[in-house]
Design an enzyme around this catalytic site. Structure first.
Site, short mmCIF file in Angstrom:
data_model
loop_
_atom_site.label_atom_id
_atom_site.label_comp_id
_atom_site.label_asym_id
_atom_site.label_seq_id
_atom_site.Cartn_x
_atom_site.Cartn_y
_atom_site.Cartn_z
CE1 TYR A 164 -3.20 -3.01 0.76
CE2 TYR A 164 -1.91 -3.32 2.75
CZ TYR A 164 -2.86 -3.77 1.86
OH TYR A 164 -3.46 -4.98 2.06
CE1 TYR B 17 -7.32 -6.38 3.42
CE2 TYR B 17 -6.55 -8.10 4.91
CZ TYR B 17 -6.40 -7.35 3.76
OH TYR B 17 -5.32 -7.58 2.94
CG ASP C 214 -10.46 -14.21 7.11
OD1 ASP C 214 -9.47 -14.69 7.69
OD2 ASP C 214 -10.37 -13.32 6.24
CE LYS D 278 -2.24 -10.94 8.55
NZ LYS D 278 -3.53 -10.72 7.90
#
Ligand SMILES: *Cc1c(COP(=O)(O)O)cnc(C)c1O
Length: 424
Positions: free
Chosen positions: A19, A147, A248, A277
């Site tokens: 980003y 997200y 998620d 992760k």
């Protein structure tokens, strides 16, 4: 020409970062090595890590056991194709994941990253509905403020407004969004949420293949907490309307919230679960999508008869080997008391900041401490300040937050909270 440039100059001109802009980049700091909870910069500074490199490095850096797992596996094979072959690291990891999730799932798809595991989950749901003859169920549902990753399918279920993805809205499939839950932790389901859920399912229930949510904690979409009462109602409605429920847990999984997985804390089992992760302790990119037998059978009854996904590096043995070592390390450690200790200290040291007139809210759960400021934070200048104070904290938007490695000691954690306090 490029070999005479300094590393940071080359980086600035030639490498994309998450980003950021190439024409007006945020500064980057060159890391030489990391050890435990410390990140050492090439320029000599040492920083206490408040981020766990985005939720992943739960055991700290340069861990001898994780290092050894990679070395040992690399002597056998670093990779071999998963089409037509299998191997012990994949099998063992599969067993561990099914065990850690309390045998609530039957099958595991080992994916290469969190976003890919979300793509896999969404495709599973769509193929399942085809397989059981519900051809009209072609849309997905998600929460505002959610997200789920950066690939196009995952983006289509991220928050369409505040997410990073408004630019692509004309291209993305039109999915259906629920308002962000208003039911705060430890509260009964709010009337507002109940009404919103009812209206939503009445309107869209027929076309929805699945609803995907981050259970209990919305991460990158705002570090926002809500109660399990919401998930319970969501699960009921999904069942009534033949909609699959996808959790998620790429951010919440592996102990971050104080339980191994948020679905266990909530007491609500989804049909499909994404994990990522922290799965390898932050060593390699890896994720997994777990599903129930019913979902798998539905998928295999669809036209193709197979599940249509198979990345080149699926089940990569090196990544699986380090994931096994990381999961074992977690299970044999006293992670739960470490996370509780972190939570307690964060409450003591951060909750008083609620008093500051620059602070909107302070939220703490497990090994997560979040300060929501009233104004957006200037990342470049904040980061410079944090580095000069010897800590690594990377804010986004109005959020100043930490998700430290579980092994952090009291003194290092105090250093982080102290710098956060001085910032507010
Ligand atoms: C980070 C994250 C993802 C994406 O994972 P990547 O490995 O970055 O692709 C998806 N969902 C949630 C909740 C995440 O926190």
């Amino acid at each position: 020409m490029t070999d005479i440039m300094t590393d940071t100059a080359f980086d600035r001109d030639h490498l994309w970062h998450p980003y950021t802009s190439i024409t007006s980049p945020l500064p980057t700091y060159e890391v030489s090595h990391c050890e435990g909870v410390n990140i050492h910069l090439k320029t000599g500074e040492s920083l206490v890590d408040g981020m766990s490199s985005w939720w992943s490095v739960i055991h700290g850096y340069n861990h001898p056991k994780l290092n050894q797992a990679l070395i040992d596996q690399s002597k056998k094979m670093s990779h071999v194709m998963f089409g037509g072959f299998t191997h012990e690291p994949a099998v063992t990891l599969g067993k561990i994941l099914l065990d850690m999730t309390n045998q609530a799932f039957e099958q595991v798809f080992i994916a290469d990253s969190g976003s890919v595991s979300v793509e896999v989950a969404l495709k599973m749901a769509l193929q399942y509905q085809q397989g059981i003859g519900k051809d009209q169920k072609t849309r997905l549902g998600a929460l505002l403020g959610g997200y789920h990753g950066d690939t196009l399918g995952a983006m289509s279920v991220c928050d369409p407004e505040n997410g990073m993805h408004t630019l692509f809205n004309d291209y993305l499939p039109k999915n259906h969004f629920l308002p962000r839950p208003t039911t705060k932790p430890n509260q009964p389901l709010s009337i507002e949420d109940k009404t919103n859920l009812d209206i939503y399912f009445n309107q869209y229930g027929k076309e929805l293949a699945a609803v995907i949510v981050e259970p209990l904690v919305q991460g990158a979409g705002g570090m926002y907490f809500y109660d399990k009462a919401y998930l319970k109602q969501l699960k009921n409605l999904c069942e009534q309307h033949g909609v699959l429920l996808i959790f998620d847990e790429i951010a919440t999984g592996f102990g971050r919230t104080g339980e191994l997985f948020a679905f266990i804390e909530a007491g609500i089992t989804p049909d499909i679960l994404c994990v990522g992760k922290a799965i390898t302790g932050g060593y390699m990119t890896l994720a997994a999508t777990l599903c129930t037998d019913e979902v798998s059978k539905g998928i295999c009854a669809s036209k193709s008869g197979v599940f249509m996904h198979g990345p080149t590096f699926m089940g990569n043995p090196l990544a699986c080997a380090v994931a096994i070592a990381s999961c074992e390390l977690l299970l044999e450690s006293n992670w739960q008391s470490q996370v509780q200790q972190i939570e307690k200290q964060l409450k003591e040291e951060l909750l008083p900041l609620t008093e500051s007139n620059k602070v909107e809210d302070v939220r703490i759960k497990g090994a997560m401490g979040i300060i929501e400021m009233k104004q957006p934070i200037d990342v470049a200048s904040a980061q410079k300040h944090f580095v000069s104070e010897g800590v690594w904290i990377r804010p986004f938007g109005k959020l100043l937050y930490i998700t430290p490695p579980y092994i952090i000691d009291k003194k290092a954690l105090s250093k982080l909270t102290h710098v956060m306090s001085s910032f507010t």
